[in-house]
Write a protein that holds these residues in place. Structure first.
Motif, PDB file in Angstrom:
ATOM      1  N   GLN A   1       0.818  -1.212   0.000  1.00 12.09           N
ATOM      2  CA  GLN A   1       0.000   0.000   0.000  1.00 12.09           C
ATOM      3  C   GLN A   1       0.858   1.271   0.000  1.00 12.09           C
ATOM      4  O   GLN A   1       0.616   2.203   0.759  1.00 12.09           O
ATOM      5  CB  GLN A   1      -0.956   0.000   1.195  1.00 12.09           C
ATOM      6  CG  GLN A   1      -1.941  -1.136   1.173  1.00 12.09           C
ATOM      7  CD  GLN A   1      -3.031  -1.015   2.208  1.00 12.09           C
ATOM      8  OE1 GLN A   1      -3.247   0.047   2.797  1.00 12.09           O
ATOM      9  NE2 GLN A   1      -3.748  -2.094   2.444  1.00 12.09           N
TER      10      GLN A   1
ATOM     11  N   TYR B   1      -3.944   5.531   0.248  1.00 13.01           N
ATOM     12  CA  TYR B   1      -4.929   5.215  -0.787  1.00 13.01           C
ATOM     13  C   TYR B   1      -5.163   3.719  -0.921  1.00 13.01           C
ATOM     14  O   TYR B   1      -5.822   3.275  -1.867  1.00 13.01           O
ATOM     15  CB  TYR B   1      -4.470   5.797  -2.129  1.00 13.01           C
ATOM     16  CG  TYR B   1      -4.462   7.308  -2.127  1.00 13.01           C
ATOM     17  CD1 TYR B   1      -5.622   8.036  -2.372  1.00 13.01           C
ATOM     18  CD2 TYR B   1      -3.288   8.014  -1.837  1.00 13.01           C
ATOM     19  CE1 TYR B   1      -5.618   9.423  -2.347  1.00 13.01           C
ATOM     20  CE2 TYR B   1      -3.276   9.403  -1.812  1.00 13.01           C
ATOM     21  CZ  TYR B   1      -4.440  10.093  -2.068  1.00 13.01           C
ATOM     22  OH  TYR B   1      -4.434  11.477  -2.049  1.00 13.01           O
TER      23      TYR B   1
ATOM     24  N   ARG C   1      -4.380  -0.207  -1.644  1.00 14.95           N
ATOM     25  CA  ARG C   1      -3.578  -0.988  -2.585  1.00 14.95           C
ATOM     26  C   ARG C   1      -3.374  -0.203  -3.881  1.00 14.95           C
ATOM     27  O   ARG C   1      -4.314   0.381  -4.424  1.00 14.95           O
ATOM     28  CB  ARG C   1      -4.289  -2.312  -2.884  1.00 14.95           C
ATOM     29  CG  ARG C   1      -4.356  -3.241  -1.697  1.00 14.95           C
ATOM     30  CD  ARG C   1      -5.515  -4.227  -1.807  1.00 14.95           C
ATOM     31  NE  ARG C   1      -5.552  -4.918  -3.087  1.00 14.95           N
ATOM     32  CZ  ARG C   1      -4.829  -6.008  -3.374  1.00 14.95           C
ATOM     33  NH1 ARG C   1      -4.000  -6.505  -2.472  1.00 14.95           N
ATOM     34  NH2 ARG C   1      -4.940  -6.595  -4.544  1.00 14.95           N
ATOM     35  N   LEU C   2      -2.145  -0.217  -4.376  1.00 16.08           N
ATOM     36  CA  LEU C   2      -1.792   0.512  -5.586  1.00 16.08           C
ATOM     37  C   LEU C   2      -1.443  -0.490  -6.680  1.00 16.08           C
ATOM     38  O   LEU C   2      -0.525  -1.297  -6.527  1.00 16.08           O
ATOM     39  CB  LEU C   2      -0.623   1.460  -5.321  1.00 16.08           C
ATOM     40  CG  LEU C   2      -0.825   2.437  -4.157  1.00 16.08           C
ATOM     41  CD1 LEU C   2       0.416   3.312  -3.971  1.00 16.08           C
ATOM     42  CD2 LEU C   2      -2.064   3.309  -4.361  1.00 16.08           C
TER      43      LEU C   2
ATOM     44  N   THR D   1      -5.481   2.897  -8.059  1.00  9.73           N
ATOM     45  CA  THR D   1      -5.630   2.041  -6.885  1.00  9.73           C
ATOM     46  C   THR D   1      -6.300   0.712  -7.247  1.00  9.73           C
ATOM     47  O   THR D   1      -6.821   0.539  -8.355  1.00  9.73           O
ATOM     48  CB  THR D   1      -6.450   2.753  -5.795  1.00  9.73           C
ATOM     49  OG1 THR D   1      -7.801   2.931  -6.271  1.00  9.73           O
ATOM     50  CG2 THR D   1      -5.859   4.111  -5.457  1.00  9.73           C
ATOM     51  N   SER D   2      -6.289  -0.216  -6.273  1.00  6.44           N
ATOM     52  CA  SER D   2      -6.865  -1.547  -6.501  1.00  6.44           C
ATOM     53  C   SER D   2      -7.490  -2.059  -5.205  1.00  6.44           C
ATOM     54  O   SER D   2      -7.028  -3.026  -4.609  1.00  6.44           O
ATOM     55  CB  SER D   2      -5.779  -2.513  -6.981  1.00  6.44           C
ATOM     56  OG  SER D   2      -6.317  -3.776  -7.315  1.00  6.44           O
ATOM     57  N   ASN D   3      -8.571  -1.421  -4.797  1.00  8.09           N
ATOM     58  CA  ASN D   3      -9.235  -1.784  -3.541  1.00  8.09           C
ATOM     59  C   ASN D   3     -10.561  -2.514  -3.737  1.00  8.09           C
ATOM     60  O   ASN D   3     -11.172  -2.955  -2.761  1.00  8.09           O
ATOM     61  CB  ASN D   3      -9.467  -0.523  -2.703  1.00  8.09           C
ATOM     62  CG  ASN D   3      -8.165   0.118  -2.284  1.00  8.09           C
ATOM     63  OD1 ASN D   3      -7.263  -0.548  -1.794  1.00  8.09           O
ATOM     64  ND2 ASN D   3      -8.053   1.428  -2.490  1.00  8.09           N
TER      65      ASN D   3
ATOM     66  N   ASP E   1     -13.633   4.523  -4.258  1.00  4.13           N
ATOM     67  CA  ASP E   1     -12.724   3.545  -4.871  1.00  4.13           C
ATOM     68  C   ASP E   1     -13.415   2.832  -6.026  1.00  4.13           C
ATOM     69  O   ASP E   1     -14.639   2.686  -6.027  1.00  4.13           O
ATOM     70  CB  ASP E   1     -12.287   2.513  -3.835  1.00  4.13           C
ATOM     71  CG  ASP E   1     -11.144   3.014  -2.957  1.00  4.13           C
ATOM     72  OD1 ASP E   1     -10.391   3.893  -3.420  1.00  4.13           O
ATOM     73  OD2 ASP E   1     -11.017   2.529  -1.822  1.00  4.13           O
ATOM     74  N   ASP E   2     -12.594   2.407  -7.001  1.00  2.00           N
ATOM     75  CA  ASP E   2     -11.182   2.699  -7.147  1.00  2.00           C
ATOM     76  C   ASP E   2     -10.993   3.997  -7.911  1.00  2.00           C
ATOM     77  O   ASP E   2     -11.897   4.485  -8.577  1.00  2.00           O
ATOM     78  CB  ASP E   2     -10.471   1.547  -7.849  1.00  2.00           C
ATOM     79  CG  ASP E   2     -10.013   0.497  -6.851  1.00  2.00           C
ATOM     80  OD1 ASP E   2      -9.306   0.848  -5.905  1.00  2.00           O
ATOM     81  OD2 ASP E   2     -10.392  -0.674  -7.021  1.00  2.00           O
TER      82      ASP E   2
END
Length: 388
Positions: free
Chosen positions: A324, A348, A350-351, A366-368, A379-380
């Motif tokens: 992260q 922010y 997970r990237l 991002t990758s949430n 998100d995202d």
């Protein structure tokens, strides 16, 4: 066209991996993995002398300029269009969406036929043809019902939303698939050849097998043939001995770098040399010997789980999923010029993807919403960064 010579069943691959002691997924998030002690990051020893012109400063900075877009669903890759707008692939939806760089407005180009999302598979990397201005071709790497493959599609922006993608032309297939370790990053290099990072799909033996397409960096012509000048005759294999390559980027001198997920000990940033063996599964991180090409920097898996990378202002910038945070690795040639530096830690989540946008500008995604993150309102998202 070269196809995978080993039939690897995704379920068996996943079961094998989970039964291996301490083995982790691409994010290092197997239950119990976070309890394992992981060494701290290290970088290669700095050369004895440099000049300011040759080497970026040891310390840099990052400024979040603005949020470009919100509300993206399981986004995986990002490709800037010539007019400045951005294309985004959705792993689970199997769609490609255009994001207006100025307003954040989203327009769906269409759904890519044949995508079979499961686990870490689905619609992954996308790239524009080097001749996109004239041929309007979009390339995509995705998991199908039987394998991972690369297709190209005509983009007709004059058609209505949802109908702008032409029928996919499969240019390369047979890359092993699994619930885990599907690789997926594709990029056209300065030589206009197509590079693809693949994973070993949970079958570690594939990485050292040069007849397999798993655990490799591949180099192809735009038509999907082995590129001229590849290190192994009539083979698309460019380098081997990889676990799960997730990021590809070139510096200003056209040198290629790649990020790679480790298992429980070391994640890696590698300088790529054609034909070299990067060690997996015999080596994770630096081996210190001459048989394998050692990474130029490595991290404990809780600090990184690296995904996309970009080169800007003399440094490689690396997005971290489990970590992260955004890592900066200043370079001198193909060595780390100083210790890696972390930014945006935990701010922010997970990237997933970072893309150079010219000069000191980066796009960061991002990758949430991929089932592993802690998704927040909005998100995202895509962020515009200014870096030094």
């Amino acid at each position: 066209m070269i196809v995978q010579r080993r039939a690897v069943t995704a379920v068996l691959a996943a079961a094998t991996l989970l039964l291996t002691a301490g083995c982790s997924s691409d994010d290092g998030e197997t239950p119990g993995a976070e309890d394992n002690a992981t060494p701290s990051r290290t970088a290669a020893q700095s050369p004895p002398s440099r000049t300011a012109e040759e080497t970026p400063p040891a310390k840099g900075s990052v400024k979040v300029v603005r949020t470009v877009a919100t509300g993206l669903k399981s986004p995986w890759d990002l490709a800037p269009l010539p007019d400045g707008d951005l294309l985004v692939s959705s792993r689970d939806e199997g769609t490609i969406t255009r994001v207006d760089d100025r307003t954040g407005r989203k327009t769906e180009l269409g759904e890519v036929p044949g995508v079979s999302p499961a686990g870490e598979g689905g619609l992954l990397g996308i790239a524009l043809s080097p001749d996109y201005a004239s041929d309007h071709m979009i390339y995509a790497y995705f998991t199908s019902a039987s394998d991972n493959r690369i297709v190209r599609m005509l983009h007709d922006a004059k058609k209505p939303s949802g109908e702008q993608l032409g029928a996919p032309d499969t240019i390369f297939k047979g890359i092993p698939k699994g619930v885990i370790h599907n690789g997926g990053r594709i990029a056209f290099g300065p030589d206009k050849m197509l590079y693809a990072g693949t994973g070993e799909s949970g079958d570690t033996g594939l990485s050292q097998d040069r007849d397999s397409l798993g655990g490799k960096i591949l180099r192809l012509t735009p038509e999907g043939e082995p590129a001229p000048g590849n290190p192994f005759p009539d083979s698309p294999v460019y380098t081997y001995g990889h676990r799960n390559v997730q990021g590809l980027a070139w510096d200003s001198e056209q040198r290629l770098f790649a990020s790679e997920f480790g298992q429980n000990t070391w994640d890696e940033l590698n300088a790529i040399k054609p034909g070299d063996n990067y060690g997996w599964p015999e080596a994770e991180g630096r081996s210190g010997g001459t048989e394998f090409h050692d990474p130029l920097a490595q991290w404990g898996t809780d600090e990184a789980s690296p995904s996309g990378i970009a080169h800007a202002e003399g440094s490689v910038w690396m997005a971290g999923l489990r970590g992260q945070r955004l890592w900066r690795i200043p370079l001198k040639g193909t060595e780390a010029a100083a210790e890696p530096q972390a930014f945006l830690e935990g701010e922010y989540g997970r990237l997933r993807t970072v893309v150079a946008a010219g000069g000191d500008k980066l796009w960061l995604m991002t990758s949430n919403t991929d089932g592993r993150g802690d998704a927040k309102e909005g998100d995202d998202r895509i962020l515009e960064l200014e870096v030094k």
